[in-house]
Design a protein around this motif. Structure first.
Motif, PDB file in Angstrom:
ATOM      1  N   VAL A  16      50.727  44.361  54.739  1.00 35.48           N
ATOM      2  CA  VAL A  16      51.378  44.233  53.526  1.00 35.48           C
ATOM      3  C   VAL A  16      52.867  44.224  53.980  1.00 35.48           C
ATOM      4  N   HIS A  17      53.465  43.145  53.938  1.00 34.62           N
ATOM      5  CA  HIS A  17      54.793  42.792  54.377  1.00 34.62           C
ATOM      6  C   HIS A  17      55.849  43.549  53.969  1.00 34.62           C
ATOM      7  N   PHE A  18      56.859  43.675  54.784  1.00 33.94           N
ATOM      8  CA  PHE A  18      58.165  44.665  54.387  1.00 33.94           C
ATOM      9  C   PHE A  18      58.939  43.669  53.490  1.00 33.94           C
ATOM     10  N   HIS A  19      59.029  42.335  54.078  1.00 32.66           N
ATOM     11  CA  HIS A  19      59.880  41.313  53.246  1.00 32.66           C
ATOM     12  C   HIS A  19      59.006  40.691  52.245  1.00 32.66           C
ATOM     13  N   TYR A  20      59.817  40.500  50.941  1.00 31.07           N
ATOM     14  CA  TYR A  20      58.936  39.668  49.916  1.00 31.07           C
ATOM     15  C   TYR A  20      58.909  38.452  50.393  1.00 31.07           C
ATOM     16  N   PRO A  21      58.019  37.435  49.848  1.00 32.63           N
ATOM     17  CA  PRO A  21      57.858  35.947  50.419  1.00 32.63           C
ATOM     18  C   PRO A  21      59.191  35.320  50.024  1.00 32.63           C
ATOM     19  N   ALA A  22      59.938  34.793  51.011  1.00 33.02           N
ATOM     20  CA  ALA A  22      61.210  33.870  50.382  1.00 33.02           C
ATOM     21  C   ALA A  22      61.285  32.642  51.457  1.00 33.02           C
ATOM     22  N   THR A  23      62.166  31.938  51.206  1.00 30.58           N
ATOM     23  CA  THR A  23      62.641  30.851  52.257  1.00 30.58           C
ATOM     24  C   THR A  23      63.253  31.353  53.338  1.00 30.58           C
ATOM     25  N   THR A  24      63.386  30.594  54.439  1.00 29.70           N
ATOM     26  CA  THR A  24      64.023  30.962  55.659  1.00 29.70           C
ATOM     27  C   THR A  24      65.454  31.406  55.484  1.00 29.70           C
ATOM     28  N   ILE A  25      65.906  32.389  56.209  1.00 26.76           N
ATOM     29  CA  ILE A  25      67.250  32.940  56.292  1.00 26.76           C
ATOM     30  C   ILE A  25      68.043  31.675  56.483  1.00 26.76           C
ATOM     31  N   GLU A  26      68.022  30.756  57.217  1.00 29.00           N
ATOM     32  CA  GLU A  26      68.748  29.349  57.632  1.00 29.00           C
ATOM     33  C   GLU A  26      68.686  28.693  56.176  1.00 29.00           C
ATOM     34  N   GLN A  27      67.883  28.478  55.306  1.00 29.82           N
ATOM     35  CA  GLN A  27      67.878  28.010  54.093  1.00 29.82           C
ATOM     36  C   GLN A  27      68.931  28.632  53.103  1.00 29.82           C
ATOM     37  N   ASP A  28      68.877  29.935  53.112  1.00 28.01           N
ATOM     38  CA  ASP A  28      69.416  30.821  52.073  1.00 28.01           C
ATOM     39  C   ASP A  28      70.822  30.818  52.743  1.00 28.01           C
ATOM     40  N   PHE A  29      71.258  30.886  53.997  1.00 31.52           N
ATOM     41  CA  PHE A  29      72.356  31.226  54.123  1.00 31.52           C
ATOM     42  C   PHE A  29      73.376  30.009  54.756  1.00 31.52           C
ATOM     43  N   ARG A  30      72.558  28.874  54.606  1.00 24.18           N
ATOM     44  CA  ARG A  30      73.271  27.798  55.314  1.00 24.18           C
ATOM     45  C   ARG A  30      74.753  27.389  54.526  1.00 24.18           C
ATOM     46  N   MET A  31      75.529  26.941  55.441  1.00 19.64           N
ATOM     47  CA  MET A  31      76.883  26.715  54.651  1.00 19.64           C
ATOM     48  C   MET A  31      76.947  25.185  54.281  1.00 19.64           C
ATOM     49  N   GLY A  32      77.885  24.991  53.685  1.00 18.69           N
ATOM     50  CA  GLY A  32      78.048  23.597  53.167  1.00 18.69           C
ATOM     51  C   GLY A  32      77.959  23.342  51.539  1.00 18.69           C
ATOM     52  N   PRO A  33      78.130  22.163  51.104  1.00 17.84           N
ATOM     53  CA  PRO A  33      77.866  22.138  49.588  1.00 17.84           C
ATOM     54  C   PRO A  33      76.701  22.259  48.932  1.00 17.84           C
ATOM     55  N   ARG A  34      76.571  22.879  48.068  1.00 20.31           N
ATOM     56  CA  ARG A  34      74.993  23.062  47.196  1.00 20.31           C
ATOM     57  C   ARG A  34      74.758  21.689  46.601  1.00 20.31           C
TER      58      ARG A  34
END
Length: 278
Positions: free
Chosen positions: A260-278
């Motif tokens: 039972v994982h601590f983190h709920y399933p999500a995309t990678t940190i790099e994908q969520d926090f990458r800089m640049g235009p959306r």
């Protein structure tokens, strides 16, 4: 805690409660899939496991608040999904339920809360109802609190009043939904002792949904672990303590991460926090 009287293995009677290849859920969301559980008569069986694993759903199935999508839920050999309304209500009168946090009627006294099911279902004269309600209150140590209102008693006392109400009709089966939640250690110990002692003295069968490992293991004859839509392990409390199953070990040891994982399933940190235009 009092010593346990484990049901005899020589008892040839069928289980009081049995789930046979049960699949169920809510809407299109399946919670339990192809589950098999048997509850021996006279035993205390604990349902444990991860939040959302289907423990309370099992209680709802037994009381037929919900019907299975597939499989059978048997009470004393009867498939309760086949019962009409009158027959279902008759079966439910053979069950008692301790709701999480008690769920007392706030505008009724302690005594009237316990007398309520007797007045609704027994047809007994008031003098007999009084005696029976007082006996149930005495069994949980609260005869002296009979005139108090729910707002005047503690959470632990409220849980004991709810237990007295649950056994008012002398049920064959008691269902406990998180009976230890929110209680201090003393109240928790009192509640656990009462569950065990009443199970033994009244000759009933009990199903306890709980997350508290130590206190639940101290009173249970059998433990059933539910997770990932099914039964992942079952056995005596000692067998569960000695289990090598990763999920059971994580639950028993209280580890924050594991199957039972601590983190709920999500995309990678790099994908969520990458800089640049959306």
């Amino acid at each position: 805690m009092t010593s346990r009287s484990v049901p005899s293995s020589a008892d040839s009677r069928p289980p009081l409660v049995e789930l046979k290849r049960v699949t169920c859920g809510y809407g299109e969301r399946v919670i339990l899939r192809d589950v098999e559980v048997a509850v021996p008569r006279g035993s205390v069986v604990a349902l444990m496991g991860t939040s959302g694993g289907g423990k309370t759903t099992v209680l709802r199935l037994i009381g037929r608040q919900i019907d299975p999508m597939a499989g059978q839920v048997l009470f004393d050999g009867i498939d309760i999904s086949t019962l009409d309304r009158d027959a279902l209500y008759a079966v439910r009168r053979r069950m008692g339920l301790l709701f999480q946090f008690g769920a007392l009627f706030t505008d009724l006294s302690v005594f009237d809360n316990v007398a309520f099911p007797l007045r609704e279902h027994s047809g007994l004269p008031e003098v007999m109802i009084r005696d029976l309600a007082m006996m149930k209150l005495n069994a949980v140590g609260l005869r002296g609190a009979r005139e108090l209102m729910p707002s005047e008693i503690s959470g632990g006392m409220a849980r004991r009043v709810a237990l007295a109400r649950g056994i008012a009709l002398d049920p064959e089966l008691m269902l406990y939904d998180e009976p230890f939640a929110g209680l201090d250690p003393i109240s928790m110990g009192v509640a656990a002792r009462l569950i065990r002692e009443l199970n033994q003295s009244l000759g009933i069968t009990s199903i306890v949904v709980s997350h508290d490992v130590d206190v639940t293991f101290s009173i249970a004859d059998q433990v059933v672990f539910l997770a990932n839509g099914g039964v992942v392990a079952q056995g005596t409390p000692q067998q569960m303590r000695e289990s090598s199953d990763p999920l059971v070990r994580q639950f028993v040891d209280g580890e924050p991460d594991g199957p039972v994982h601590f983190h709920y399933p999500a995309t990678t940190i790099e994908q969520d926090f990458r800089m640049g235009p959306r």
